[in-house]
Structure formats: structure tokens, C-alpha cells
Enzyme design. Structure first.
Site, PDB file in Angstrom:
ATOM      1  N   TYR A 110       0.838  -1.216  -0.049  1.00 10.32           N
ATOM      2  CA  TYR A 110       0.093   0.003   0.025  1.00 10.32           C
ATOM      3  C   TYR A 110       0.795   1.281   0.000  1.00 10.32           C
ATOM      4  CZ  TYR A 110      -0.082  -0.423   5.352  1.00 10.32           C
ATOM      5  OH  TYR A 110       0.052  -0.279   6.506  1.00 10.32           O
ATOM      6  N   GLU A 111       0.161   2.272  -0.372  1.00  7.82           N
ATOM      7  CA  GLU A 111       0.892   3.791  -0.619  1.00  7.82           C
ATOM      8  C   GLU A 111       1.739   3.733  -1.862  1.00  7.82           C
ATOM      9  OE1 GLU A 111      -0.751   5.689   0.955  1.00  7.82           O
ATOM     10  OE2 GLU A 111      -1.696   4.719   2.777  1.00  7.82           O
ATOM     11  N   GLY A 112       1.428   2.975  -2.657  1.00  6.63           N
ATOM     12  CA  GLY A 112       2.114   2.817  -3.987  1.00  6.63           C
ATOM     13  C   GLY A 112       2.969   1.613  -3.726  1.00  6.63           C
TER      14      GLY A 112
END
Length: 596
Positions: free
Chosen positions: A442-444
Site C-alpha cells: 500500500y501507499e504505492g
């Protein structure tokens, strides 16, 4: 149950002995009065809170998870989470680095980041609730209107309200250009938001009286793609002009994801059913505004993995000193016992030292990066701000991707130290592994971070940011290259610096002919550059340890041993990574997609 002890001694070492944080901070007008004693006192109390209040809830949260009432759309967090959050708010912890104009304490970001490392080591799932709130605060502080700041920032600063970032939708994750959520303008200047979001961490819970959602959506006249995205603030309960709460807004939890890890955090499916929101910043410029929160979140995810690496190491090291299995290959080390403790075995030590080196190197990187962030935000020297900002931009994908990859390696190795017991829930090690796995996604995803580093941060400006990092490293190499005791650290650092320069140029040349060359090399490239940064910081730590080794303090002896392990056993992976990066796109793209 696993134990957690805040790594205060190592935090103090990095802050004061290696990076001279106070010396840097005193050059910044908002922090001119800061001193080491204040920083240490705050972190000592923060460590107690993490150890005594938050850590005992980690296995509870994992076992219980969150519960959704389908009728009311309300989520109940695990036993103890709400009470711990109330104590967090009562202690003033949410306000540490927030603006005094909104009730904050105005301490440097680096102090808050160190505190968050400890919270994450104690309980990542719990820490995500206040962590996301801080990101929402930063986004509104940077891009909110005066009215939005007045309504929301004091409550986010105090922790009375929490925040989220609502980006992902079922059809789009990283590719936000595919986003479909609609924003319809209303006569009163507000907007009605309609759509569905998924994977919204801390999206619904019972720990605070209101939740401030930052939502990406499209206006009716929005151009297609990422250039047509706007940012809105839509609270769970509407906020009256006097700051009191009004009616329930049309934004609610439609379901909870059943996940591999971080069970204690509510990962919500959020339904926007005509929710009332207000525009943050300019129309169609929402992605740039949200990047403030996204970059804060990427640094925060690095802290999550740093915390997990540290706590996994602590428990594995303690176990290895007590667990008796077999005899040392070089002869019994505890002849009075039926077997030797497993810490005598070379491969057990390799696993422990890998985790330790990644934890201590990661801590140095986190503090180094956040000190630069403080300079970017608070210096009155335009050149200092610009240079610091460039380095923060370069290092952010490294903090996110390298620390999370390393945590996966480290937590898995520490589980292995426990043998079969590591696979059993009661020891807590398997939770660390499961929790660590999400941080790479997550978060890229870490591939996205790698593309960001190579494509945008290095090739995108013809290496200007990378050269600023190289200048720092070259200056250190020049100063220490003549010191005999530093040769074992300086020489491999200088050698890798030259190889990174050559590799960057080579990939850039190939990318002109075939853009897929960037995608093929990016993941390997990020890890190589990350090791360059680690080698620089480990060399700096070794320099201090060498100077103080004669004090008799075993801390410095251990630091030198870990530094030597890093350079001998971990840094050499760069040779294989460079070779893989140079292999290019052909081996990856040659096979027809139908054959997969």
C-alpha cells in the site's frame, strides 16, 4: 507474548552523536530553542506509552480484529484500542509536531517520526489510526482554505477527530486516472460526492467522535485522466460554523476487508452516497494536494516497517540466547547444559545481524530524511530549503520501499530463528511477518516507488537530485578516505558511488531507445541506490563508534560489529543487482503474453 522495548539508546546515538540533530534544528527559526534534553525527555515518555499502553494490545487486535454493524455502518475496534487512544489524546501526543496556531506543540517533525517508530514497533495496526490523521492534517495545513483550517485543524491537532485518505476504487489502485467518484457542485458552494472507495485504512471506527475524510473525485467538467481529479474534505458528521457536530453525512462503511495482517485496523469499503464535501485547493489540482498526504504516508509506512524490524529482532535475539539446540561446530560453548544456545550457530547470527543491521540502518535513514524535511519546511534560507526538498524527494521512495522490503526479509528471518515455534501464534512472530507484508503494497507498491525513483527523481531531472546526494557522499569520502581505520567502510562506499553513477547513465541512455528499460531496471536500481545511502550512513555511524570505542561502552563495540557485518554480508548484494539491472528488458519482454 512478544515484548517490546523502545530503542532509546540507539535513537539518541543517531540523533545526537551521528547527525547532530540539535545543531541542525537550531538553525531553523521555529526550532531555535530546541535542546537534546527536551527531545530525549519526550522520546522517553513516548517510549513508555508505546511499551506499556500500546504494545500489550498488539496480539489482542490481531486476534479480535474489527467488527462492522451492517445496520448502523458503525465499526467497533478491538478491546482496549479506544481506551488507549483516549490516553494518547489526553497525553497531548497528536499535537507534537503540529502548528501552535492550531493548538500544536511545534516540535520538529523528526521528534514525531522517532515517536512513531516506537508506536509502530509496539502496534502497527493501532498506530495507523493516529498516523493517517497526521497525514490529513498535513494536507489541509498545506492546501486547505482558512475556513477549512479553522474548522478541522484544531480537532485533528488535538486528536479529538481522526482523518483518512480516500483514493482507491475497485477499478483503480495506483492508476488514479481511472477514478470515477463524482462531485456535483451545489448552490451553497459545497459538493455532493457519489462513488465507492476501497482499502481505506482507519476508514470507520469508534475511537473518535468524527472522522475527516479527504476524498478524490471528479467535477462534471473534469478532463479525463489524472489531470481531472479534485480533492474534497467530507467529514463523517457535518461540522457547523461554530465547530460543533451536525447531521450524519452520506459517507459510510459498506464493508470491512478480511486481511492477511493488520487485523486491528479497519480497512473499510467506503460508500459516498451524496456526501457533502468542500473543495480543497483548486479544481482539477487535487492529486498535487493529496501528494502532501501521500508522501507523509510513504514515510509513515517506512516507519511501520522499521518498527516491525526492531521488535522482531528484539524477540528473536532474546529467544536465541535461551533456546538450547545442538552443540557449536567449534566445540561446546555451554558444557554445563545439555546443548548450546542457538546464538552460537553462524547462520542464526546471520539472521539476527541482518535484522539488526536493517533496523539500525533504517533508523539512521529515517532520522536523516526527517531532519531534511524539517529543513525544507522551516529554514529561512531558500537554498537550504531547495536542497533539502530535493533530497527528501529522492529519499522518500527509498524510505518506503527499501525499509519495507527489508522488514519482510528481517521478520521472516526472525521467525526462522524460532524454528517451529515461530510458526505458532502464541509467540507473536508470525503476526510480525503478516503485518509486514502489506507495507510493500500500500501507499504505492514498491515497484511504483522504484519507477518514481528512477523515472522521476533521477532520469526526470538528468540526475540533479542524485548529484546532490553524491556530493554529500563524496565530501565524506574525501574527509575520511585518509583515515586508516575507516578504509574498510569508505572504500566500498566510494566504489558503489562510482558504480551508481555509471549505472544511472547507462540506464538513461538505454531508456531513450526503449522506455521499458526503465521498468525492467527500476526495482534493482532502487535497491542499489538504497544500499548506497545505507552504506553512507553506516560509515558515518562506524566513524563515531570508532572514535568512542575506547570508552569501554559495549554499545560502540556492538555498533562496529554490526557495521562490519553490513559491509561484509549485505552490501555485496549490489553486485548481483547491478548485473540484473544491466540485463535490461529483453529477458522480461521476449515471451509472448499468450504463453504465460
Amino acid at each position: 507474548m512478544p515484548q517490546y522495548n523502545p530503542p532509546l539508546r540507539d535513537l539518541q546515538f543517531v540523533l545526537h552523536e551521528v547527525l547532530d540533530a540539535v545543531g541542525t534544528l537550531k538553525q531553523l527559526p521555529p526550532h531555535a530553542d530546541v535542546d537534546a534534553e527536551t527531545i530525549d525527555a519526550v522520546l522517553e515518555e513516548g517510549g513508555k506509552f508505546a511499551r506499556d499502553v500500546v504494545a500489550p494490545l498488539n496480539p489482542v487486535g490481531d486476534a479480535e480484529g474489527c467488527t462492522l454493524d451492517a445496520a448502523s455502518h458503525e465499526v467497533t475496534t478491538p478491546t482496549g484500542f479506544k481506551d488507549a487512544y483516549a490516553r494518547y489524546v489526553e497525553g497531548g501526543w497528536p499535537a507534537l509536531s503540529c502548528d501552535p496556531d492550531f493548538g500544536g506543540q511545534g516540535l520538529p517533525h523528526v521528534v514525531n517520526q522517532c515517536f512513531y517508530e516506537m508506536l509502530n514497533g509496539a502496534n502497527q495496526a493501532w498506530t495507523m489510526y493516529p498516523g493517517l490523521s497526521h497525514g490529513a492534517y498535513e494536507a489541509l495545513h498545506a492546501h486547505g482554505s482558512d475556513e477549512q483550517k479553522r474548522l478541522y485543524l484544531p480537532k485533528l491537532t488535538s486528536g479529538e477527530w481522526t482523518g483518512t485518505m480516500c483514493l482507491t476504487e475497485p477499478q483503480c489502485g495506483t492508476d488514479l486516472g481511472l477514478l470515477r467518484t463524482k462531485a456535483e457542485p451545489q448552490a451553497d458552494g459545497t459538493y455532493r460526492l457519489t462513488g465507492n472507495k476501497i482499502f481505506i485504512s482507519a476508514g470507520e471506527h469508534d475511537m473518535a467522535e468524527n472522522i475527516v475524510h479527504l476524498v478524490l473525485a471528479r467535477l462534471p467538467d473534469a478532463p479525463s485522466g489524472s489531470k481531472g481529479i479534485s480533492l474534497f474534505v467530507a467529514p463523517k458528521f457535518s461540522v457547523n460554523p461554530d465547530g460543533s457536530l451536525g447531521a450524519r453525512n452520506g459517507i459510510y462503511c459498506g464493508g470491512l476487508e478480511h486481511k492477511m495482517g493488520i487485523h486491528g485496523n479497519a480497512t473499510a469499503q467506503i460508500v459516498l452516497d451524496g456526501a457533502v464535501g468542500s473543495l480543497v485547493g483548486q479544481p482539477h489540482k487535487g492529486l498535487a494536494a493529496m501528494f502532501v498526504m501521500m508522501n507523509a504516508a510513504r514515510l509513515g509506512v517506512g516507519m511501520q516497517s522499521l518498527g516491525l524490524t526492531e521488535v522482531a529482532y528484539q524477540n528473536a535475539a532474546a529467544y536465541a540466547k535461551e533456546r538450547l539446540q545442538m552443540r557449536s561446530l567449534s566445540g561446546a560453548k555451554s558444557p554445563e547444559q545439555p546443548a548450546d544456545p542457538i546464538i552460537v550457530h553462524p547462520d542464526v547470527r546471520k539472521m539476527l545481524l541482518t535484522a539488526r543491521a536493517y533496523a539500525e540502518g533504517g533508523r539512521a535513514l529515517a532520522v536523516f530524511t526527517t531532519l531534511l524535511l524539517d529543513q525544507e519546511l522551516a529554514s529561512d534560507d531558500e537554498t537550504v530549503r531547495a536542497d533539502a526538498g530535493d533530497l527528501v524527494a529522492l529519499l522518500t521512495p527509498i524510505v518506503k520501499a527499501f525499509l519495507t522490503d527489508n522488514a519482510w526479509i528481517a521478520t521472516s528471518a526472525c521467525l526462522q530463528v524460532f524454528g517451529g515455534h515461530g510458526y505458532v501464534r502464541e509467540w507473536g512472530m508470525e503476526q510480525f511477518v503478516r503485518d509486514a507484508r502489506i507495507n510493500m503494497i500500500y501507499e504505492g507498491t514498491n515497484t511504483i516507488q522504484s519507477l518514481d525513483l528512477l523515472g522521476r527523481k533521477v532520469l526526470g531531472d538528468n540526475g540533479a537530485k542524485l548529484k546532490k546526494l553524491g556530493k554529500l557522499i563524496a565530501g565524506f569520502v574525501e574527509d575520511e578516505g585518509v583515515v586508516e581505520s575507516m578504509q574498510e567502510f569508505v572504500n566500498p562506499l566510494a566504489d558503489l558511488g562510482e558504480k551508481v553513477t555509471k549505472l544511472s547513465t547507462e540506464i538513461g541512455m538505454k531508456a531513450f531507445q526503449n522506455p521499458d528499460e526503465v521498468g525492467a531496471a527500476a526495482v534493482d536500481y532502487l535497491r542499489v541506490v538504497s544500499h548506497l545511502v545505507f552504506a553512507y550512513l553506516w560509515a558515518r555511524m562506524a566513524k563515531v563508534a570508532l572514535e568512542k570505542e575506547g570508552s569501554g561502552d559495549p554499545f560502540y563495540t556492538a555498533k562496529l560489529a554490526t557495521a562490519r557485518f553490513y559491509f561484509a554480508k549485505l552490501l555485496p548484494e549490489t553486485a548481483a543487482l547491478i548485473r540484473s539491472a544491466r540485463a535490461g528488458a529483453a529477458p522480461l519482454m521476449a515471451m509472448d503474453a499468450a504463453l504465460f
